[in-house]
Design a protein around this motif. Structure first.
Motif, PDB file in Angstrom:
ATOM      1  N   LYS A  14      -8.733   9.087  -1.968  1.00 37.49           N
ATOM      2  CA  LYS A  14      -8.684   7.706  -1.485  1.00 37.49           C
ATOM      3  C   LYS A  14      -7.409   7.005  -1.945  1.00 37.49           C
ATOM      4  O   LYS A  14      -6.842   6.196  -1.207  1.00 37.49           O
ATOM      5  CB  LYS A  14      -9.908   6.928  -1.976  1.00 37.49           C
ATOM      6  CG  LYS A  14     -11.192   7.302  -1.296  1.00 37.49           C
ATOM      7  CD  LYS A  14     -12.356   6.496  -1.857  1.00 37.49           C
ATOM      8  CE  LYS A  14     -13.676   6.938  -1.328  1.00 37.49           C
ATOM      9  NZ  LYS A  14     -14.796   6.186  -1.939  1.00 37.49           N
ATOM     10  N   ILE A  15      -6.954   7.295  -3.159  1.00 38.50           N
ATOM     11  CA  ILE A  15      -5.719   6.690  -3.666  1.00 38.50           C
ATOM     12  C   ILE A  15      -4.538   7.115  -2.809  1.00 38.50           C
ATOM     13  O   ILE A  15      -3.697   6.291  -2.445  1.00 38.50           O
ATOM     14  CB  ILE A  15      -5.494   7.057  -5.151  1.00 38.50           C
ATOM     15  CG1 ILE A  15      -6.444   6.272  -6.042  1.00 38.50           C
ATOM     16  CG2 ILE A  15      -4.057   6.790  -5.572  1.00 38.50           C
ATOM     17  CD1 ILE A  15      -6.402   6.673  -7.495  1.00 38.50           C
ATOM     18  N   SER A  65      -4.550   8.130   0.362  1.00 37.54           N
ATOM     19  CA  SER A  65      -4.615   7.503   1.690  1.00 37.54           C
ATOM     20  C   SER A  65      -4.311   6.011   1.623  1.00 37.54           C
ATOM     21  O   SER A  65      -3.669   5.458   2.518  1.00 37.54           O
ATOM     22  CB  SER A  65      -5.976   7.751   2.333  1.00 37.54           C
ATOM     23  OG  SER A  65      -6.996   7.080   1.634  1.00 37.54           O
ATOM     24  N   THR A  66      -4.751   5.346   0.556  1.00 36.01           N
ATOM     25  CA  THR A  66      -4.472   3.919   0.402  1.00 36.01           C
ATOM     26  C   THR A  66      -2.989   3.672   0.208  1.00 36.01           C
ATOM     27  O   THR A  66      -2.425   2.736   0.791  1.00 36.01           O
ATOM     28  CB  THR A  66      -5.258   3.351  -0.794  1.00 36.01           C
ATOM     29  OG1 THR A  66      -6.636   3.612  -0.613  1.00 36.01           O
ATOM     30  CG2 THR A  66      -5.071   1.852  -0.913  1.00 36.01           C
ATOM     31  N   LYS A  67      -2.336   4.518  -0.587  1.00 35.90           N
ATOM     32  CA  LYS A  67      -0.896   4.360  -0.795  1.00 35.90           C
ATOM     33  C   LYS A  67      -0.126   4.575   0.497  1.00 35.90           C
ATOM     34  O   LYS A  67       0.845   3.862   0.771  1.00 35.90           O
ATOM     35  CB  LYS A  67      -0.398   5.341  -1.854  1.00 35.90           C
ATOM     36  CG  LYS A  67      -0.626   4.883  -3.260  1.00 35.90           C
ATOM     37  CD  LYS A  67       0.041   5.816  -4.242  1.00 35.90           C
ATOM     38  CE  LYS A  67      -0.148   5.333  -5.654  1.00 35.90           C
ATOM     39  NZ  LYS A  67       0.533   6.188  -6.623  1.00 35.90           N
ATOM     40  N   SER A  74      -1.216   4.080   3.611  1.00 36.74           N
ATOM     41  CA  SER A  74      -1.425   2.948   4.519  1.00 36.74           C
ATOM     42  C   SER A  74      -0.810   1.665   3.970  1.00 36.74           C
ATOM     43  O   SER A  74      -0.445   0.769   4.738  1.00 36.74           O
ATOM     44  CB  SER A  74      -2.919   2.751   4.792  1.00 36.74           C
ATOM     45  OG  SER A  74      -3.595   2.415   3.612  1.00 36.74           O
ATOM     46  N   MET A  75      -0.676   1.574   2.637  1.00 36.31           N
ATOM     47  CA  MET A  75      -0.095   0.369   2.043  1.00 36.31           C
ATOM     48  C   MET A  75       1.376   0.217   2.423  1.00 36.31           C
ATOM     49  O   MET A  75       1.853  -0.898   2.636  1.00 36.31           O
ATOM     50  CB  MET A  75      -0.252   0.402   0.519  1.00 36.31           C
ATOM     51  CG  MET A  75      -0.157  -0.948  -0.096  1.00 36.31           C
ATOM     52  SD  MET A  75      -0.599  -1.071  -1.841  1.00 36.31           S
ATOM     53  CE  MET A  75      -0.810   0.538  -2.431  1.00 36.31           C
ATOM     54  N   LEU A 109      -5.727  -4.291   0.738  1.00 40.07           N
ATOM     55  CA  LEU A 109      -5.342  -2.946   0.332  1.00 40.07           C
ATOM     56  C   LEU A 109      -4.929  -2.884  -1.135  1.00 40.07           C
ATOM     57  O   LEU A 109      -5.246  -1.914  -1.840  1.00 40.07           O
ATOM     58  CB  LEU A 109      -4.208  -2.428   1.209  1.00 40.07           C
ATOM     59  CG  LEU A 109      -4.624  -1.874   2.567  1.00 40.07           C
ATOM     60  CD1 LEU A 109      -3.414  -1.527   3.402  1.00 40.07           C
ATOM     61  CD2 LEU A 109      -5.506  -0.666   2.404  1.00 40.07           C
ATOM     62  N   GLU A 128      -8.103  -2.929  -3.208  1.00 39.94           N
ATOM     63  CA  GLU A 128      -8.761  -1.625  -3.132  1.00 39.94           C
ATOM     64  C   GLU A 128      -8.016  -0.593  -3.974  1.00 39.94           C
ATOM     65  O   GLU A 128      -8.626   0.205  -4.696  1.00 39.94           O
ATOM     66  CB  GLU A 128      -8.825  -1.153  -1.679  1.00 39.94           C
ATOM     67  CG  GLU A 128      -9.512   0.171  -1.505  1.00 39.94           C
ATOM     68  CD  GLU A 128      -9.526   0.647  -0.063  1.00 39.94           C
ATOM     69  OE1 GLU A 128      -9.936   1.797   0.154  1.00 39.94           O
ATOM     70  OE2 GLU A 128      -9.116  -0.105   0.831  1.00 39.94           O
ATOM     71  N   HIS A 129      -6.693  -0.630  -3.913  1.00 43.82           N
ATOM     72  CA  HIS A 129      -5.890   0.309  -4.692  1.00 43.82           C
ATOM     73  C   HIS A 129      -6.056   0.066  -6.198  1.00 43.82           C
ATOM     74  O   HIS A 129      -6.161   1.024  -6.968  1.00 43.82           O
ATOM     75  CB  HIS A 129      -4.418   0.192  -4.294  1.00 43.82           C
ATOM     76  CG  HIS A 129      -3.533   1.177  -4.974  1.00 43.82           C
ATOM     77  ND1 HIS A 129      -3.597   2.524  -4.715  1.00 43.82           N
ATOM     78  CD2 HIS A 129      -2.589   1.022  -5.922  1.00 43.82           C
ATOM     79  CE1 HIS A 129      -2.720   3.152  -5.469  1.00 43.82           C
ATOM     80  NE2 HIS A 129      -2.091   2.261  -6.221  1.00 43.82           N
TER      81      HIS A 129
END
Length: 167
Positions: A53-54, A56-58, A60-61, A148, A151-152
């Motif tokens: 998840k980290i 994918s979040t990075k 998309s961020m 985001l 969430e990160h």
């Protein structure tokens, strides 16, 4: 005579009790080791999920921050360079707030963060003269960026907590 032919093995009661406690001790130790292994396996699975998840979040961020910056540039171009004064006049309180709580996974308390919108946003008249739509689009893009980031941050703190627990 019959008593002489039958020889009874006499075993004292304390021998049985020692044998029983020894076997239960071994069983308890084995059970504890299995539970500990199962707990570590569950924590490792959670650790890998958080790591995915980290990543994918990075990813998309980066796109979201780029979009937010571009919408700010559009808003400054259309509404003028001094849009910060217009925005500050219309904002009285924070609309987007962060709440923290703890999630329990196999006895490990992981810190989590979540955002929530508190109250109404009074920005429907912002930029009425010039660039109102671009200012609203810029606000929406930055709200997405903040979501985001929160969430990160939640994932990062959970990751560090799990890392220290597993080690």
């Amino acid at each position: 005579m019959s008593s002489q032919t039958q020889h009874l093995n006499v075993v004292h009661p304390y021998c049985y009790s020692a044998w029983g406690s020894e076997s239960s001790s071994v069983g308890a130790t084995r059970g504890h080791a299995l539970l500990k292994k199962k707990s570590i396996d569950a924590l490792t699975v959670q650790f890998c999920q958080i790591l995915k998840k980290i990543v994918s979040t990075k990813e998309s961020m980066g796109d979201t921050m780029k979009t937010s910056s571009f919408t700010l540039t559009e808003a400054k171009y259309v509404a003028g360079e001094n849009i910060k004064h217009v925005v500050r006049e219309n904002v009285t309180t924070d609309a987007l707030k962060v709440r923290s709580y703890q999630e329990n996974i196999d006895g490990v308390k992981l810190p989590k963060f979540e955002y929530f919108i508190d109250g109404e946003t009074k920005n429907n008249l912002t930029g009425l003269a010039r660039g109102g739509q671009q200012i609203q689009a810029c606000r929406a893009a930055y709200v997405k960026s903040i979501e985001l980031l929160i969430e990160h941050a939640s994932l990062q703190t959970s990751f560090l907590t799990l890392y220290t627990t597993i080690k």
